[in-house]
Scaffold this motif. Structure first.
Motif, mmCIF file in Angstrom:
data_model
loop_
_atom_site.group_PDB
_atom_site.id
_atom_site.type_symbol
_atom_site.label_atom_id
_atom_site.label_comp_id
_atom_site.label_asym_id
_atom_site.label_seq_id
_atom_site.Cartn_x
_atom_site.Cartn_y
_atom_site.Cartn_z
ATOM 1 N N GLY A 54 -9.659 1.390 4.229
ATOM 2 C CA GLY A 54 -8.807 0.832 5.272
ATOM 3 C C GLY A 54 -7.515 1.582 5.494
ATOM 4 O O GLY A 54 -6.661 1.133 6.261
ATOM 5 N N ALA A 55 -7.372 2.729 4.846
ATOM 6 C CA ALA A 55 -6.111 3.471 4.932
ATOM 7 C C ALA A 55 -5.978 4.165 6.289
ATOM 8 O O ALA A 55 -6.970 4.558 6.905
ATOM 9 N N ASP A 56 -4.746 4.344 6.724
ATOM 10 C CA ASP A 56 -4.512 5.069 7.975
ATOM 11 C C ASP A 56 -4.614 6.574 7.729
ATOM 12 O O ASP A 56 -4.744 7.033 6.588
ATOM 13 N N ASP A 57 -4.563 7.336 8.811
ATOM 14 C CA ASP A 57 -4.741 8.791 8.711
ATOM 15 C C ASP A 57 -3.669 9.444 7.838
ATOM 16 O O ASP A 57 -3.958 10.378 7.083
ATOM 17 N N ASP A 58 -2.436 8.967 7.923
ATOM 18 C CA ASP A 58 -1.363 9.538 7.117
ATOM 19 C C ASP A 58 -1.632 9.314 5.631
ATOM 20 O O ASP A 58 -1.492 10.242 4.833
ATOM 21 N N ASP A 80 0.828 -1.213 0.000
ATOM 22 C CA ASP A 80 0.000 0.000 0.000
ATOM 23 C C ASP A 80 0.861 1.261 0.000
ATOM 24 O O ASP A 80 0.537 2.242 -0.664
ATOM 25 N N GLU A 81 1.963 1.232 0.751
ATOM 26 C CA GLU A 81 2.881 2.376 0.756
ATOM 27 C C GLU A 81 3.539 2.525 -0.615
ATOM 28 O O GLU A 81 3.691 3.638 -1.120
ATOM 29 N N SER A 113 -8.831 3.001 0.113
ATOM 30 C CA SER A 113 -8.996 4.160 0.991
ATOM 31 C C SER A 113 -9.756 3.856 2.267
ATOM 32 O O SER A 113 -9.464 4.440 3.309
ATOM 33 N N ARG A 147 -4.497 8.790 4.161
ATOM 34 C CA ARG A 147 -5.654 9.611 3.773
ATOM 35 C C ARG A 147 -5.255 11.074 3.598
ATOM 36 O O ARG A 147 -5.702 11.754 2.673
#
Length: 180
Positions: A97-101, A36-37, A95, A103
């Motif tokens: 399941g994405a973390d705050d960073d 994902d990164e 999106s 997003r």
């Protein structure tokens, strides 16, 4: 970017990508931490290239309408499986399941497109090229939603929505809603 576009993120393994670029999967994971990164960083790289193209169009010569047509031209995918748009589809799919960073980074990309469009529309209003009293912020939201919807159709190859048809539809929308 080409590998993700060709196979999607689900069809991509770090080992397979490593073989293609001449690196070990461990080396890739050292730099990207996860698939994902890797996807998000690839999108950011792609967007930096498109951002430069967008900036050149927006700062170039011509009327606001001509530069808006250039903005649209940069925005709309070239055709099905357009690598840049395939990245966006993959990012949007992940999106939820994405973390705050992640997003926040995605939102920053979206804001750049939006900010530039608002500024262009406001300039066109001030010069009398676009409808007097046009709310540039609202018009930018509507225009980008139209562009996103049509662009997804082009990127996934929905019949009846090839690039030329989409550019025609968007041109009609601009003429009907933005011009005096």
């Amino acid at each position: 970017m080409d590998t993700i576009a060709a196979h999607g993120l689900d069809g991509l393994t770090m080992a397979g990508l490593g073989r293609q670029v001449g690196m070990s999967s461990g080396h890739l994971l050292y730099y990207f931490r996860s698939r994902d990164e890797l996807l998000l960083r690839t999108l950011e790289w792609s967007e930096s290239r498109l951002g430069a193209a967008r900036a050149a169009v927006l700062s170039g010569p011509g009327t606001a309408r001509e530069r808006l047509d250039g903005y649209v031209d940069v925005y709309v995918p070239d055709g099905p499986r357009d690598p840049h748009w395939t990245l966006w589809l993959e990012v949007w799919n992940r999106s939820r399941g994405a973390d705050d960073d992640a997003r926040a980074r995605q939102a920053a990309i979206e804001r750049a497109w939006h900010r530039d469009l608002v500024a262009l529309l406001a300039e066109g209003v001030s010069r009398g090229e676009f409808r007097a009293g046009l709310d540039a912020e609202r018009a930018a939201h509507r225009t980008r939603a139209l562009l996103d919807g049509f662009s997804v159709h082009v990127a996934v190859g929905i019949p009846g929505t090839d690039r030329e048809q989409v550019l025609s539809h968007v041109g009609e929308f601009i003429s009907e809603t933005l011009l005096p």
